[in-house]
Design a protein around this motif. Structure first.
Motif, PDB file in Angstrom:
ATOM      1  N   MET A 162      86.370  28.466  71.606  1.00  0.00           N
ATOM      2  CA  MET A 162      87.017  29.531  72.374  1.00  0.00           C
ATOM      3  C   MET A 162      88.229  29.038  73.152  1.00  0.00           C
ATOM      4  SD  MET A 162      85.720  32.492  71.836  1.00  0.00           S
ATOM      5  CE  MET A 162      86.379  33.387  73.241  1.00  0.00           C
ATOM      6  N   VAL A 163      88.243  27.764  73.530  1.00  0.00           N
ATOM      7  CA  VAL A 163      89.364  27.253  74.335  1.00  0.00           C
ATOM      8  C   VAL A 163      90.348  26.431  73.513  1.00  0.00           C
ATOM      9  CG1 VAL A 163      87.943  27.218  76.412  1.00  0.00           C
ATOM     10  CG2 VAL A 163      88.112  25.147  75.019  1.00  0.00           C
ATOM     11  N   ALA A 164      90.049  26.220  72.231  1.00  0.00           N
ATOM     12  CA  ALA A 164      90.918  25.393  71.397  1.00  0.00           C
ATOM     13  C   ALA A 164      92.238  26.099  71.132  1.00  0.00           C
ATOM     14  CB  ALA A 164      90.224  25.072  70.076  1.00  0.00           C
ATOM     15  N   SER A 165      93.351  25.397  71.353  1.00  0.00           N
ATOM     16  CA  SER A 165      94.680  25.955  71.097  1.00  0.00           C
ATOM     17  C   SER A 165      95.171  25.595  69.700  1.00  0.00           C
ATOM     18  CB  SER A 165      95.682  25.441  72.138  1.00  0.00           C
ATOM     19  OG  SER A 165      95.745  24.023  72.121  1.00  0.00           O
ATOM     20  N   GLU A 166      94.421  24.723  69.011  1.00  0.00           N
ATOM     21  CA  GLU A 166      94.750  24.318  67.651  1.00  0.00           C
ATOM     22  C   GLU A 166      93.449  24.243  66.847  1.00  0.00           C
ATOM     23  OE1 GLU A 166      96.760  20.597  67.942  1.00  0.00           O
ATOM     24  OE2 GLU A 166      98.599  21.455  68.768  1.00  0.00           O
ATOM     25  N   PRO A 167      93.519  24.327  65.520  1.00  0.00           N
ATOM     26  CA  PRO A 167      92.297  24.227  64.713  1.00  0.00           C
ATOM     27  C   PRO A 167      91.503  22.961  65.027  1.00  0.00           C
ATOM     28  CG  PRO A 167      94.112  24.982  63.348  1.00  0.00           C
ATOM     29  CD  PRO A 167      94.709  24.587  64.671  1.00  0.00           C
ATOM     30  N   PHE A 226      86.034  39.365  66.107  1.00  0.00           N
ATOM     31  CA  PHE A 226      86.747  38.109  65.873  1.00  0.00           C
ATOM     32  C   PHE A 226      86.119  37.405  64.690  1.00  0.00           C
ATOM     33  CE2 PHE A 226      83.547  37.612  69.160  1.00  0.00           C
ATOM     34  CZ  PHE A 226      82.758  36.584  68.672  1.00  0.00           C
ATOM     35  N   GLU A 227      86.814  36.444  64.145  1.00  0.00           N
ATOM     36  CA  GLU A 227      86.315  35.701  62.991  1.00  0.00           C
ATOM     37  C   GLU A 227      86.649  34.228  63.147  1.00  0.00           C
ATOM     38  OE1 GLU A 227      88.275  37.523  59.712  1.00  0.00           O
ATOM     39  OE2 GLU A 227      90.187  36.545  60.094  1.00  0.00           O
ATOM     40  N   LEU A 228      85.926  33.405  62.429  1.00  0.00           N
ATOM     41  CA  LEU A 228      86.144  31.964  62.441  1.00  0.00           C
ATOM     42  C   LEU A 228      86.782  31.576  61.112  1.00  0.00           C
ATOM     43  CD1 LEU A 228      85.771  29.278  63.938  1.00  0.00           C
ATOM     44  CD2 LEU A 228      83.500  29.100  62.901  1.00  0.00           C
ATOM     45  N   ARG A 273      90.034  39.769  64.460  1.00  0.00           N
ATOM     46  CA  ARG A 273      89.911  40.241  63.082  1.00  0.00           C
ATOM     47  C   ARG A 273      91.111  41.121  62.714  1.00  0.00           C
ATOM     48  NH1 ARG A 273      85.729  39.515  59.892  1.00  0.00           N
ATOM     49  NH2 ARG A 273      84.489  38.704  61.616  1.00  0.00           N
ATOM     50  N   PRO A 274      91.682  40.913  61.513  1.00  0.00           N
ATOM     51  CA  PRO A 274      92.867  41.666  61.090  1.00  0.00           C
ATOM     52  C   PRO A 274      92.709  43.180  61.193  1.00  0.00           C
ATOM     53  CG  PRO A 274      92.489  39.848  59.587  1.00  0.00           C
ATOM     54  CD  PRO A 274      91.305  39.897  60.507  1.00  0.00           C
ATOM     55  N   ALA A 275      91.496  43.689  61.036  1.00  0.00           N
ATOM     56  CA  ALA A 275      91.274  45.134  61.091  1.00  0.00           C
ATOM     57  C   ALA A 275      91.646  45.722  62.449  1.00  0.00           C
ATOM     58  CB  ALA A 275      89.806  45.445  60.780  1.00  0.00           C
TER      59      ALA A 275
END
Length: 218
Positions: A37-42, A89-91, A103-105
């Protein structure tokens, strides 16, 4: 879907993890979500494994399980999967790592929310950070933090969301992301280029020592 985690690598959990994330509410699974949740990069599976004190294989299994759960599947159906309502949301697995995205929707809903936020006034912290970027660009977050004396990660994200700041390559020596102002920033100020920004040196005594702050590492 909550994966059955193997014990591989759990022996590496130490006092550095506060006695083991598995003993906390939600266990390793909840700890993984907190990191994502806090990651700014993969986040790579290896990095997540190191942070949680589990084995790489267990981290991969955990990430795959979270992805399936967010997509609307649980592990209690007759065939091992049962469809339920997906999350907003999605991972995703991107750029060699994993990161949570809306999520794109719901792109139109999120876009409307962000655009409405554009009208809100910037906080003092955001204005100060924007000024540092404007006058020292291209500049890294580490140098911005050194100049302001505080962590600026969340503020920089806000400025990026507002369209006032954007990424512009990386610093050759450290590989850190560089940030610059955008055309929208100039538009808001009614300027043609950053060269038209007013000179601030006369109003900031001691500015000649700024390079010393820029060399500070975080």
């Amino acid at each position: 879907m909550q994966p059955q985690l193997s014990n591989q690598g759990t022996e590496n959990t130490s006092a550095a993890n506060g006695g083991g994330v598995g003993d906390r509410p939600g266990g390793v699974r909840a700890a993984a979500e907190a990191v994502l949740m806090v990651a700014s990069e993969p986040v790579s599976a290896a990095s997540l494994a190191a942070a949680l004190g589990i084995g790489p294989a267990a981290a991969e299994e955990l990430l795959d399980g979270l992805r399936k759960e967010y997509d609307g599947y649980t592990g209690d159906g007759p065939d091992g999967l049962r469809a339920v309502e997906p999350r907003g949301f999605e991972l995703r697995e991107v750029a060699g790592g994993w990161r949570i995205y809306s999520r794109p929707a719901f792109a139109d809903v999120v876009g409307q929310f962000v655009l409405e936020g554009q009208s809100a006034r910037l906080s003092q912290a955001a204005l100060e950070t924007l000024a540092v970027v404007a006058y020292r660009q291209p500049v890294t977050r580490g140098r911005i933090s050194a100049i302001r004396g505080v962590n600026v990660d969340s503020v920089v994200r806000t400025l990026i969301q507002r369209g006032l700041v954007t990424e512009s390559g990386t610093e050759p020596e450290t590989g850190s992301l560089l940030y610059v102002t955008t055309p929208l920033f100039l538009e808001k100020l009614g300027l043609g280029s950053v060269e038209e920004l007013p000179q601030i040196a006369p109003h900031l005594p001691g500015l000649e020592n700024l390079p010393e702050f820029e060399e500070t590492t975080y």
